[in-house]
Design a protein around this motif. Structure first.
Motif, PDB file in Angstrom:
ATOM      1  N   GLU A 110      34.416  78.541  37.052  1.00  0.00           N
ATOM      2  CA  GLU A 110      33.570  79.262  37.943  1.00  0.00           C
ATOM      3  C   GLU A 110      33.106  80.635  37.633  1.00  0.00           C
ATOM      4  O   GLU A 110      34.257  81.200  37.103  1.00  0.00           O
ATOM      5  N   VAL A 111      31.873  81.082  37.726  1.00  0.00           N
ATOM      6  CA  VAL A 111      31.535  82.526  36.931  1.00  0.00           C
ATOM      7  C   VAL A 111      30.544  83.021  38.125  1.00  0.00           C
ATOM      8  O   VAL A 111      29.849  82.449  38.363  1.00  0.00           O
ATOM      9  N   THR A 112      30.545  84.338  38.106  1.00  0.00           N
ATOM     10  CA  THR A 112      29.767  84.990  39.200  1.00  0.00           C
ATOM     11  C   THR A 112      28.564  85.708  38.053  1.00  0.00           C
ATOM     12  O   THR A 112      28.935  86.547  37.243  1.00  0.00           O
ATOM     13  N   LEU A 113      27.408  85.436  38.427  1.00  0.00           N
ATOM     14  CA  LEU A 113      26.376  85.782  37.558  1.00  0.00           C
ATOM     15  C   LEU A 113      25.316  86.468  38.543  1.00  0.00           C
ATOM     16  O   LEU A 113      25.641  86.525  39.801  1.00  0.00           O
ATOM     17  N   GLN A 114      24.130  86.965  38.246  1.00  0.00           N
ATOM     18  CA  GLN A 114      23.221  87.631  39.157  1.00  0.00           C
ATOM     19  C   GLN A 114      21.855  86.856  39.025  1.00  0.00           C
ATOM     20  O   GLN A 114      21.341  86.210  37.792  1.00  0.00           O
ATOM     21  N   LYS A 115      21.237  86.960  39.942  1.00  0.00           N
ATOM     22  CA  LYS A 115      19.764  86.511  40.003  1.00  0.00           C
ATOM     23  C   LYS A 115      18.717  87.514  39.684  1.00  0.00           C
ATOM     24  O   LYS A 115      18.565  88.367  40.361  1.00  0.00           O
ATOM     25  N   VAL A 116      17.804  87.115  38.654  1.00  0.00           N
ATOM     26  CA  VAL A 116      16.778  88.169  38.291  1.00  0.00           C
ATOM     27  C   VAL A 116      15.471  87.205  38.471  1.00  0.00           C
ATOM     28  O   VAL A 116      15.330  86.194  37.873  1.00  0.00           O
TER      29      VAL A 116
END
Length: 237
Positions: A110-116
């Motif tokens: 699992e990895v935390t990314l960002q919504k762009v």
């Protein structure tokens, strides 16, 4: 440029770091123009005219080729390689309040990314060509736009850098006794990067100029100026 003989040393450099990079094919919804909008769209013989009636009156309804190209807001053809003139490409999500999204990588981690969210806008122009590829009529610039959402590594402080590295536009004009419509389809590849300026410590050598190859440009060199000799027969004999 050649390296000096000095051993490598640690140096600090400022550079642009790419945090994430993806390319996405984008197919826009079909753009359809009909009725009064179509009547006011084309410039034929220096005036705005009902395009289907104009072609029928000129007897050119069957030998017309419809061409579509990328343009500026005034209908001038432009190159897709110049993004600054071809497209508006900008982030419309708050860059300092991007939404975090937890995703699973292919290996299960699992990895935390960002919504762009990215907005792309531009213009296309449609031209009608006769059998000799001469322009009969040309439309006003037709605007297009799309908003695309990406899930990226985009921590606070990173900035969007986007390019369109492929663009294709197709147009079809339908003229019947009871129906007239222009359909425009647009496809392009959107290249998106998240970047930031960083300072890096790297191990490197300082470069110095190489020595100039003076012999290579010596125009006064007499070597091989004369044809080869025949020493076995002259001047010995």
């Amino acid at each position: 440029m050649s390296h000096s003989r000095k051993e490598k040393e640690k140096v600090c450099i400022k550079t642009r770091k790419v945090y994430d990079w993806v390319t996405r094919p984008v197919d826009l919804p079909l753009i359809s123009v009909n009725d009064c909008d179509l009547d006011n769209l084309f410039d034929c013989d220096g005036k705005t005219d009902d395009i289907c009636k104009f072609l029928k009156k000129k007897g050119r309804s069957k030998d017309v080729t419809v061409n579509c190209f990328l343009s500026d807001k005034d209908g001038n053809r432009i190159d897709t390689g110049d993004d600054s003139k071809s497209f508006l490409c900008m982030e419309i999500s708050p860059y300092d309040k991007r939404t975090d999204v937890t995703v699973n990588l292919p290996n299960g981690d699992e990895v935390t990314l960002q919504k762009v969210k990215v907005l792309v806008k531009g213009f296309v122009t449609v031209e009608l060509l006769d059998a000799n590829d001469d322009v009969i009529c040309e439309s006003k610039a037709i605007p297009f736009a799309t908003a695309q959402t990406f899930i990226l590594c985009a921590p606070e402080g990173t900035e969007l850098e986007c390019h369109v590295n492929y663009f294709e536009c197709d147009a079809t004009l339908v003229c019947t006794d009871v129906f007239s419509q222009l359909d425009v389809s647009i496809t392009f590849c959107l290249d998106v990067q998240m970047e930031a300026d960083v300072k890096l410590e790297v191990e490197a050598k300082i470069c110095k100029p190489r020595e100039e190859l003076t012999e290579a440009i010596n125009v006064c060199d007499m070597k091989d100026k004369f044809p080869p000799q025949c020493p076995d027969i002259f001047p010995v004999h």
